[in-house]
Design a protein around this motif. Sequence first.
Motif, mmCIF file in Angstrom:
data_model
loop_
_atom_site.group_PDB
_atom_site.id
_atom_site.type_symbol
_atom_site.label_atom_id
_atom_site.label_comp_id
_atom_site.label_asym_id
_atom_site.label_seq_id
_atom_site.Cartn_x
_atom_site.Cartn_y
_atom_site.Cartn_z
ATOM 1 N N ILE A 1 0.762 -1.264 -0.009
ATOM 2 C CA ILE A 1 0.047 -0.001 -0.024
ATOM 3 C C ILE A 1 0.777 1.196 -0.169
ATOM 4 O O ILE A 1 0.641 2.120 -0.851
ATOM 5 C CB ILE A 1 -1.005 0.019 1.094
ATOM 6 C CG1 ILE A 1 -1.928 -1.088 1.322
ATOM 7 C CG2 ILE A 1 -1.462 1.242 1.062
ATOM 8 C CD1 ILE A 1 -2.831 -1.315 0.017
ATOM 9 N N THR A 2 1.832 1.094 1.010
ATOM 10 C CA THR A 2 2.757 2.230 0.774
ATOM 11 C C THR A 2 3.517 2.629 -0.460
ATOM 12 O O THR A 2 3.851 3.681 -1.032
ATOM 13 C CB THR A 2 3.782 2.138 1.988
ATOM 14 O OG1 THR A 2 3.073 1.810 2.995
ATOM 15 C CG2 THR A 2 4.717 3.270 2.161
ATOM 16 N N ALA A 3 4.163 1.511 -1.046
ATOM 17 C CA ALA A 3 4.580 1.391 -2.357
ATOM 18 C C ALA A 3 3.804 2.226 -3.237
ATOM 19 O O ALA A 3 4.231 2.930 -4.144
ATOM 20 C CB ALA A 3 5.160 0.052 -2.638
ATOM 21 N N LEU A 4 2.400 1.558 -3.452
ATOM 22 C CA LEU A 4 1.579 2.229 -4.324
ATOM 23 C C LEU A 4 1.422 3.673 -4.154
ATOM 24 O O LEU A 4 1.379 4.666 -5.042
ATOM 25 C CB LEU A 4 0.112 1.630 -4.369
ATOM 26 C CG LEU A 4 0.213 -0.044 -4.868
ATOM 27 C CD1 LEU A 4 -1.030 -0.568 -4.764
ATOM 28 C CD2 LEU A 4 0.684 0.153 -6.130
ATOM 29 N N ALA A 5 1.211 4.217 -3.072
ATOM 30 C CA ALA A 5 1.168 5.603 -2.475
ATOM 31 C C ALA A 5 2.248 6.587 -3.064
ATOM 32 O O ALA A 5 2.325 7.425 -3.942
ATOM 33 C CB ALA A 5 0.920 5.798 -1.171
ATOM 34 N N LEU A 6 3.465 5.833 -2.829
ATOM 35 C CA LEU A 6 4.757 6.457 -3.038
ATOM 36 C C LEU A 6 4.858 6.439 -4.824
ATOM 37 O O LEU A 6 5.550 7.515 -5.067
ATOM 38 C CB LEU A 6 5.929 5.678 -2.380
ATOM 39 C CG LEU A 6 7.326 6.351 -2.820
ATOM 40 C CD1 LEU A 6 7.423 7.481 -2.175
ATOM 41 C CD2 LEU A 6 8.531 5.237 -2.270
ATOM 42 N N ARG A 7 4.628 5.530 -5.213
ATOM 43 C CA ARG A 7 4.818 5.315 -6.755
ATOM 44 C C ARG A 7 3.786 6.538 -7.380
ATOM 45 O O ARG A 7 4.459 7.252 -8.310
ATOM 46 C CB ARG A 7 4.233 4.100 -7.299
ATOM 47 C CG ARG A 7 4.170 3.792 -8.799
ATOM 48 C CD ARG A 7 3.540 2.690 -9.230
ATOM 49 N NE ARG A 7 3.553 2.809 -10.715
ATOM 50 C CZ ARG A 7 2.599 3.497 -11.370
ATOM 51 N NH1 ARG A 7 1.584 4.159 -10.946
ATOM 52 N NH2 ARG A 7 2.714 3.598 -12.677
ATOM 53 N N ARG A 8 2.535 6.670 -6.899
ATOM 54 C CA ARG A 8 1.768 7.648 -7.390
ATOM 55 C C ARG A 8 2.300 9.001 -7.350
ATOM 56 O O ARG A 8 2.312 9.728 -8.191
ATOM 57 C CB ARG A 8 0.416 7.561 -6.826
ATOM 58 C CG ARG A 8 -0.686 8.378 -7.369
ATOM 59 C CD ARG A 8 -2.254 8.250 -6.721
ATOM 60 N NE ARG A 8 -2.012 8.103 -5.199
ATOM 61 C CZ ARG A 8 -2.411 7.000 -4.677
ATOM 62 N NH1 ARG A 8 -2.594 5.686 -5.243
ATOM 63 N NH2 ARG A 8 -2.485 7.010 -3.268
ATOM 64 N N ARG A 9 2.987 9.363 -6.129
ATOM 65 C CA ARG A 9 3.415 10.556 -6.093
ATOM 66 C C ARG A 9 4.709 10.782 -6.938
ATOM 67 O O ARG A 9 4.961 12.134 -7.169
ATOM 68 C CB ARG A 9 3.707 10.753 -4.434
ATOM 69 C CG ARG A 9 2.662 10.814 -3.529
ATOM 70 C CD ARG A 9 2.945 11.149 -2.139
ATOM 71 N NE ARG A 9 1.600 11.406 -1.595
ATOM 72 C CZ ARG A 9 1.393 12.520 -0.769
ATOM 73 N NH1 ARG A 9 2.430 13.270 -0.210
ATOM 74 N NH2 ARG A 9 0.175 12.520 -0.083
ATOM 75 N N LEU A 10 5.539 10.019 -6.852
ATOM 76 C CA LEU A 10 6.899 9.507 -7.708
ATOM 77 C C LEU A 10 6.432 10.168 -9.071
ATOM 78 O O LEU A 10 7.162 10.953 -10.115
ATOM 79 C CB LEU A 10 7.442 8.659 -7.738
ATOM 80 C CG LEU A 10 8.228 8.593 -6.242
ATOM 81 C CD1 LEU A 10 8.955 7.107 -5.956
ATOM 82 C CD2 LEU A 10 9.335 9.490 -6.064
ATOM 83 N N VAL A 11 5.313 9.451 -9.746
ATOM 84 C CA VAL A 11 4.958 9.662 -11.019
ATOM 85 C C VAL A 11 4.434 11.231 -11.250
ATOM 86 O O VAL A 11 4.696 11.854 -12.461
ATOM 87 C CB VAL A 11 3.697 8.652 -11.494
ATOM 88 C CG1 VAL A 11 3.262 8.942 -12.780
ATOM 89 C CG2 VAL A 11 4.407 7.236 -11.482
ATOM 90 N N SER A 12 3.714 11.531 -10.189
ATOM 91 C CA SER A 12 3.208 12.722 -10.387
ATOM 92 C C SER A 12 4.190 13.885 -10.412
ATOM 93 O O SER A 12 4.062 14.812 -11.007
ATOM 94 C CB SER A 12 2.054 13.098 -9.387
ATOM 95 O OG SER A 12 1.552 14.419 -9.235
ATOM 96 N N ALA A 13 5.168 13.744 -9.408
ATOM 97 C CA ALA A 13 6.090 14.735 -9.038
ATOM 98 C C ALA A 13 7.250 14.904 -10.378
ATOM 99 O O ALA A 13 7.692 15.824 -10.398
ATOM 100 C CB ALA A 13 6.787 14.743 -7.711
ATOM 101 N N LEU A 14 7.624 13.729 -10.464
ATOM 102 C CA LEU A 14 8.837 13.372 -11.523
ATOM 103 C C LEU A 14 8.343 13.204 -12.910
ATOM 104 O O LEU A 14 9.346 13.511 -13.910
ATOM 105 C CB LEU A 14 9.808 12.271 -11.077
ATOM 106 C CG LEU A 14 10.499 12.612 -9.684
ATOM 107 C CD1 LEU A 14 11.077 11.390 -9.062
ATOM 108 C CD2 LEU A 14 11.390 13.876 -9.592
ATOM 109 N N GLY A 15 7.386 12.816 -13.312
ATOM 110 C CA GLY A 15 6.997 12.450 -14.493
ATOM 111 C C GLY A 15 7.685 11.224 -15.135
ATOM 112 O O GLY A 15 7.710 11.122 -16.224
ATOM 113 N N VAL A 16 7.980 10.237 -14.340
ATOM 114 C CA VAL A 16 8.550 9.052 -14.711
ATOM 115 C C VAL A 16 7.840 7.873 -13.993
ATOM 116 O O VAL A 16 7.385 8.057 -12.875
ATOM 117 C CB VAL A 16 10.289 8.908 -14.188
ATOM 118 C CG1 VAL A 16 11.024 9.990 -14.905
ATOM 119 C CG2 VAL A 16 10.424 8.912 -12.645
#
Length: 141
Positions: free
Chosen positions: A64-79
């Motif tokens: 669950i934490t990995a999915l939340a972190l992934r969503r934030r990284l995609v949004s913030a970094l565009g990767v």
Amino acid sequence: MEQTVPLHLRGLPDPHVLRAAGIDVRTRIIERYICRQLEPYLHVPPAHRISTDRSLRSQGVDSITALALRRRLVSALGVDVPAADLLRDDSVTEVAALLAALVTPVPQSVPQAAPVSAAAGAVFDTPAERPRLTAAARTVR
């Protein structure tokens, strides 16, 4: 005063600045960003820090934490980073290095020769030429 920057993007420089930074600087910026994003999920007390050297799983990162972190990284970094990459035994530093490599750097353009006056042999310093000359000077430094 209304905040215009979403909470999950605070602490990151402008995307153009991040992309223009060297790989080591990008890695450190992303490393700090990951740690700040994980703190509320891992319930880290203010006096403690998330270890950048220990694996994310050993510090309590679950699916669950990995999915939340992934969503934030995609949004913030565009990767796009798969959540599975965040669940391996990688440390924050290793994940940050992977992301820093995925963030496409600003292409370094080859400065073209400035027009030369036939009479004086001097570079024309016109308002139209200044941004290009300034950028060329920065790449030389």
